[in-house]
Design a protein around this motif. Structure first.
Motif, PDB file in Angstrom:
ATOM      1  N   ILE A 225      48.307 -13.745 162.955  1.00 38.18           N
ATOM      2  CA  ILE A 225      48.833 -14.290 161.711  1.00 38.18           C
ATOM      3  C   ILE A 225      49.639 -15.545 161.998  1.00 38.18           C
ATOM      4  N   ASP A 226      49.388 -16.589 161.239  1.00 40.08           N
ATOM      5  CA  ASP A 226      50.163 -17.837 161.328  1.00 40.08           C
ATOM      6  C   ASP A 226      51.473 -17.611 160.571  1.00 40.08           C
ATOM      7  N   SER A 227      52.566 -17.462 161.315  1.00 36.96           N
ATOM      8  CA  SER A 227      53.841 -17.104 160.692  1.00 36.96           C
ATOM      9  C   SER A 227      54.298 -18.141 159.675  1.00 36.96           C
ATOM     10  N   PHE A 228      54.101 -19.421 159.989  1.00 35.25           N
ATOM     11  CA  PHE A 228      54.528 -20.464 159.059  1.00 35.25           C
ATOM     12  C   PHE A 228      53.766 -20.363 157.746  1.00 35.25           C
ATOM     13  N   ASP A 229      52.460 -20.267 157.821  1.00 40.34           N
ATOM     14  CA  ASP A 229      51.656 -20.193 156.614  1.00 40.34           C
ATOM     15  C   ASP A 229      51.928 -18.897 155.857  1.00 40.34           C
ATOM     16  N   TYR A 230      52.077 -17.793 156.571  1.00 40.11           N
ATOM     17  CA  TYR A 230      52.345 -16.510 155.925  1.00 40.11           C
ATOM     18  C   TYR A 230      53.641 -16.577 155.123  1.00 40.11           C
ATOM     19  N   GLY A 231      54.698 -17.095 155.738  1.00 39.75           N
ATOM     20  CA  GLY A 231      55.970 -17.189 155.037  1.00 39.75           C
ATOM     21  C   GLY A 231      55.908 -18.127 153.846  1.00 39.75           C
ATOM     22  N   LEU A 232      55.209 -19.246 154.020  1.00 41.92           N
ATOM     23  CA  LEU A 232      55.077 -20.200 152.917  1.00 41.92           C
ATOM     24  C   LEU A 232      54.362 -19.557 151.731  1.00 41.92           C
ATOM     25  N   GLN A 233      53.288 -18.837 152.007  1.00 43.83           N
ATOM     26  CA  GLN A 233      52.543 -18.190 150.922  1.00 43.83           C
ATOM     27  C   GLN A 233      53.393 -17.150 150.196  1.00 43.83           C
ATOM     28  N   ARG A 234      54.219 -16.433 150.922  1.00 43.24           N
ATOM     29  CA  ARG A 234      55.066 -15.427 150.272  1.00 43.24           C
ATOM     30  C   ARG A 234      56.130 -16.094 149.399  1.00 43.24           C
ATOM     31  N   ILE A 235      56.664 -17.234 149.851  1.00 42.05           N
ATOM     32  CA  ILE A 235      57.616 -17.965 149.014  1.00 42.05           C
ATOM     33  C   ILE A 235      56.941 -18.416 147.718  1.00 42.05           C
ATOM     34  N   LEU A 236      55.731 -18.955 147.839  1.00 39.04           N
ATOM     35  CA  LEU A 236      55.027 -19.441 146.658  1.00 39.04           C
ATOM     36  C   LEU A 236      54.595 -18.287 145.757  1.00 39.04           C
ATOM     37  N   ASP A 237      54.283 -17.135 146.352  1.00 39.31           N
ATOM     38  CA  ASP A 237      54.020 -15.937 145.540  1.00 39.31           C
ATOM     39  C   ASP A 237      55.251 -15.589 144.708  1.00 39.31           C
ATOM     40  N   GLY A 238      56.415 -15.724 145.343  1.00 44.47           N
ATOM     41  CA  GLY A 238      57.661 -15.436 144.622  1.00 44.47           C
ATOM     42  C   GLY A 238      57.889 -16.409 143.479  1.00 44.47           C
ATOM     43  N   VAL A 239      57.562 -17.667 143.675  1.00 41.55           N
ATOM     44  CA  VAL A 239      57.668 -18.657 142.594  1.00 41.55           C
ATOM     45  C   VAL A 239      56.736 -18.275 141.449  1.00 41.55           C
ATOM     46  N   GLU A 240      55.511 -17.890 141.786  1.00 45.48           N
ATOM     47  CA  GLU A 240      54.572 -17.482 140.734  1.00 45.48           C
ATOM     48  C   GLU A 240      55.087 -16.268 139.974  1.00 45.48           C
ATOM     49  N   GLY A 241      55.717 -15.325 140.696  1.00 45.61           N
ATOM     50  CA  GLY A 241      56.300 -14.170 140.028  1.00 45.61           C
ATOM     51  C   GLY A 241      57.415 -14.579 139.081  1.00 45.61           C
ATOM     52  N   ARG A 242      58.212 -15.560 139.484  1.00 49.01           N
ATOM     53  CA  ARG A 242      59.279 -16.051 138.627  1.00 49.01           C
ATOM     54  C   ARG A 242      58.715 -16.725 137.387  1.00 49.01           C
ATOM     55  N   ILE A 243      57.622 -17.471 137.554  1.00 48.81           N
ATOM     56  CA  ILE A 243      56.985 -18.117 136.398  1.00 48.81           C
ATOM     57  C   ILE A 243      56.517 -17.074 135.398  1.00 48.81           C
ATOM     58  N   ARG A 244      55.892 -16.019 135.889  1.00 50.23           N
ATOM     59  CA  ARG A 244      55.422 -14.958 134.984  1.00 50.23           C
ATOM     60  C   ARG A 244      56.569 -14.276 134.268  1.00 50.23           C
ATOM     61  N   ALA A 245      57.692 -14.116 134.979  1.00 50.32           N
ATOM     62  CA  ALA A 245      58.857 -13.441 134.383  1.00 50.32           C
ATOM     63  C   ALA A 245      59.450 -14.263 133.241  1.00 50.32           C
ATOM     64  N   LEU A 246      59.273 -15.580 133.293  1.00 45.23           N
ATOM     65  CA  LEU A 246      59.827 -16.445 132.246  1.00 45.23           C
ATOM     66  C   LEU A 246      58.912 -16.597 131.052  1.00 45.23           C
ATOM     67  N   ASP A 247      57.651 -16.212 131.198  1.00 50.97           N
ATOM     68  CA  ASP A 247      56.700 -16.342 130.086  1.00 50.97           C
ATOM     69  C   ASP A 247      57.053 -15.392 128.939  1.00 50.97           C
TER      70      ASP A 247
END
Length: 247
Positions: A225-247
């Motif tokens: 697993i590419d640790s940098f890419d894995y962590g980045l994707q999880r951060i962006l997943d969290g942003v997407e979750g925040r977007i859904r929570a605001l809808d």
């Protein structure tokens, strides 16, 4: 630890230099160099030898001029480092100009910054307290424009950009330190862990550290697993979750 001055300085002077707001005609002999030439020479020194090796004398020697003459272009090392950082922020593509979603643009921004730090590792040693030049502001503006499509409130856009930037810097610092250790010792990360593993087997017992031993037995520490890419994707997943929570 930082190697340039992070205390109170003449910020107005630094900003004028960064934004090339000289404020009138210059007196005296016609200059033989430009500020950009001085900055480029300084970057070459820092790239080759690190920020601790950078001095006004070293830059003057590289350019073949007297040290005192260099002060007519840049007043001190602190201002020079600010100019260097701003110059490097002009490298790469502004993320908001890339076709795609906010997530694709943010991924591009993260990977470009990751590569930038690896090309110029001394950037991570520079003080966070320095005047902000046009290229730095332009890149930050582009990052906010890339994230604007998320629909997050403005305050959260800035906080999100800060989280992503700190993640990139932290992971880059770890990667660069590992690379530097290998260069200095001649021992790769893989070899170091291979030599340590038998000792860990002896001391890290399943009774005392069951989760670690379970992960070890499952091959988690040998994962590709590419640790940098894995962590980045999880951060962006969290942003997407925040977007859904605001809808």
């Amino acid at each position: 630890m930082t190697t340039d001055n992070d205390g109170i300085r003449d910020l107005a002077r630094g900003m004028r230099l960064l934004w090339r707001a000289t404020g009138g005609a210059r007196r005296g002999p016609k200059p033989t160099l430009t500020v950009d030439q001085v900055v480029r020479a300084a970057i070459e020194i820092a790239d080759a030898r690190g920020l601790s090796a950078l001095s006004m004398r070293a830059v003057a020697d590289r350019l073949g001029v007297g040290t005192m003459s260099l002060y007519t272009y840049v007043p001190a090392k602190a201002e020079l480092v600010s100019l260097m950082l701003d110059a490097l922020d002009a490298e790469g593509t502004l993320p908001h100009t890339i076709a795609g979603s906010w997530r694709e643009r943010t991924e591009s921004w993260a990977r470009e910054d990751w590569a930038l730090y690896h090309r110029h590792p001394w950037m991570l040693q520079a003080s966070a307290r320095h005047p902000l030049g046009p290229n730095t502001i332009r890149r930050f503006d582009s990052a906010l424009r890339s994230l604007a499509a998320t629909g997050l409130p403005v305050a959260e856009l800035v906080a999100t950009a800060d989280v992503i930037d700190n993640y990139i810097r932290g992971m880059a610092r770890r990667s660069i330190e590992s690379r530097e250790l290998q260069r200095r010792t001649g021992v790769s990360e893989e070899r170091w862990w291979a030599e340590l593993e038998p000792l860990l087997t002896q001391y890290v017992t399943a009774d005392e550290f069951p989760a670690v031993r379970q992960a070890w037995a499952g091959g988690a520490f040998a994962s590709d697993i590419d640790s940098f890419d894995y962590g980045l994707q999880r951060i962006l997943d969290g942003v997407e979750g925040r977007i859904r929570a605001l809808d």
